[in-house]
Scaffold this motif. Structure first.
Motif, PDB file in Angstrom:
ATOM      1  N   ASN A   2      71.619  29.919  41.546  1.00 38.06           N
ATOM      2  CA  ASN A   2      71.522  30.940  43.123  1.00 38.06           C
ATOM      3  C   ASN A   2      69.969  31.626  42.992  1.00 38.06           C
ATOM      4  O   ASN A   2      69.186  31.328  42.800  1.00 38.06           O
ATOM      5  N   MET A   3      70.242  32.654  43.767  1.00 32.99           N
ATOM      6  CA  MET A   3      68.860  33.689  43.982  1.00 32.99           C
ATOM      7  C   MET A   3      68.503  34.001  42.607  1.00 32.99           C
ATOM      8  O   MET A   3      66.644  34.174  42.917  1.00 32.99           O
ATOM      9  N   GLN A   4      69.330  35.005  42.154  1.00 29.38           N
ATOM     10  CA  GLN A   4      68.964  35.530  41.207  1.00 29.38           C
ATOM     11  C   GLN A   4      68.801  34.360  40.058  1.00 29.38           C
ATOM     12  O   GLN A   4      67.388  34.773  39.469  1.00 29.38           O
ATOM     13  N   GLN A   5      69.304  33.090  39.916  1.00 29.52           N
ATOM     14  CA  GLN A   5      68.577  32.333  39.207  1.00 29.52           C
ATOM     15  C   GLN A   5      67.472  31.655  39.519  1.00 29.52           C
ATOM     16  O   GLN A   5      66.623  32.076  38.851  1.00 29.52           O
ATOM     17  N   GLY A   6      67.131  31.593  40.493  1.00 29.30           N
ATOM     18  CA  GLY A   6      65.247  31.570  40.797  1.00 29.30           C
ATOM     19  C   GLY A   6      64.734  32.091  41.224  1.00 29.30           C
ATOM     20  O   GLY A   6      63.330  31.847  40.410  1.00 29.30           O
ATOM     21  N   ALA A   7      64.370  33.630  41.322  1.00 28.64           N
ATOM     22  CA  ALA A   7      63.957  34.566  41.048  1.00 28.64           C
ATOM     23  C   ALA A   7      63.624  34.751  39.659  1.00 28.64           C
ATOM     24  O   ALA A   7      62.070  35.226  39.116  1.00 28.64           O
ATOM     25  N   GLU A   8      64.848  34.524  38.517  1.00 32.58           N
ATOM     26  CA  GLU A   8      64.383  34.278  36.876  1.00 32.58           C
ATOM     27  C   GLU A   8      62.832  33.527  36.387  1.00 32.58           C
ATOM     28  O   GLU A   8      62.377  33.299  36.208  1.00 32.58           O
ATOM     29  N   LYS A   9      63.093  32.259  37.476  1.00 31.70           N
ATOM     30  CA  LYS A   9      62.723  31.100  36.807  1.00 31.70           C
ATOM     31  C   LYS A   9      61.351  31.588  37.846  1.00 31.70           C
ATOM     32  O   LYS A   9      60.276  31.248  37.459  1.00 31.70           O
ATOM     33  N   ALA A  10      61.384  31.988  39.019  1.00 38.33           N
ATOM     34  CA  ALA A  10      59.730  32.697  39.366  1.00 38.33           C
ATOM     35  C   ALA A  10      58.912  33.657  38.506  1.00 38.33           C
ATOM     36  O   ALA A  10      57.969  33.539  38.737  1.00 38.33           O
ATOM     37  N   ASP A  11      59.950  35.056  37.851  1.00 36.66           N
ATOM     38  CA  ASP A  11      59.018  35.239  36.981  1.00 36.66           C
ATOM     39  C   ASP A  11      58.658  34.411  35.869  1.00 36.66           C
ATOM     40  O   ASP A  11      57.317  35.399  35.079  1.00 36.66           O
TER      41      ASP A  11
END
Length: 169
Positions: A2-11
Motif C-alpha cells: 500500500n501507499m504507506q508501505q511504499g512511502a516507508e520503502k522510499a524513505d
C-alpha cells in the motif's frame, strides 16, 4: 504493497542514498506528495504513487557538484538501479534511475546549488500516508520543507563539499 508501505520503502531508499555520501550532507525532509493513478480512460484505479524527498542544506560548491553527482550515480549503479536519464547541464544537472522494484529515484541541482533527492513509488493500493519518521540531521530550528513557491537555499558550510577547488577523483 500500500501507499504507506511504499512511502516507508522510499524513505529507506533516500536514507541509503544519503548514507552512501561521504562526508555526509545536512538535509531536511521535503514535502510529501501523492498522485492518483488512472487507466487509459483517465478513470481512477484505486491506486496512487507517493513522492518522498529531501532537500540538502549543505552548500555544495560549483566545483564539487559533479563529484557529488558522480558518487550518487556510482552508488545507485552498485545498488542495481538502472540509470535512465542524465542531464549534464552545467547549471541544473540531474540524474534519474529506477530501482529493481520500479521506484524512481532522482537527484537534481537547482538554483544556488540546491540539491534535492526524491523517490517516486510505483502505483500502489490507496492508503493514508504518514510523515517520514526519520529525523533530519539539521538542527531543530530548521523545519522540514513543506512545499511552496521556492525551495530553501543551502546555508550550511562543509569543509569538503563547500570547498572552491575540484575534488580529487
Amino acid at each position: 504493497m500500500n501507499m504507506q508501505q511504499g512511502a516507508e520503502k522510499a524513505d529507506v531508499i533516500l536514507q541509503k542514498t544519503l548514507a552512501g555520501i561521504t562526508p555526509g550532507l545536512r538535509w531536511v525532509h521535503d514535502s510529501s506528495e501523492d498522485i492518483s493513478c488512472s487507466d487509459w480512460k483517465n478513470a481512477g484505479t484505486g491506486t496512487s504513487s507517493v513522492i518522498r524527498g529531501v532537500m540538502v542544506m549543505t552548500i555544495v560548491s560549483p566545483e564539487r557538484r559533479g563529484a557529488l553527482l558522480g558518487v550518487v550515480e556510482r552508488n545507485w549503479k552498485a545498488s542495481g538501479y538502472k540509470i535512465t536519464r542524465v542531464n549534464a547541464s552545467k547549471e541544473l544537472p540531474s540524474i534519474t534511475a529506477f530501482t529493481p522494484e520500479n521506484f524512481q529515484v532522482h537527484v537534481a541541482v537547482g538554483g544556488e546549488g540546491q540539491f534535492r533527492f526524491s523517490v517516486t513509488t510505483p502505483c500502489l493500493t490507496d492508503s493514508p500516508v504518514q510523515r517520514p519518521t526519520t529525523p533530519s540531521n539539521v538542527d531543530t530550528n530548521t523545519p522540514a520543507y513543506e512545499g511552496g513557491k521556492f525551495f530553501p537555499r543551502p546555508y550550511l558550510h562543509d569543509d569538503f563539499w563547500s570547498a572552491k577547488t575540484p575534488a580529487r577523483t
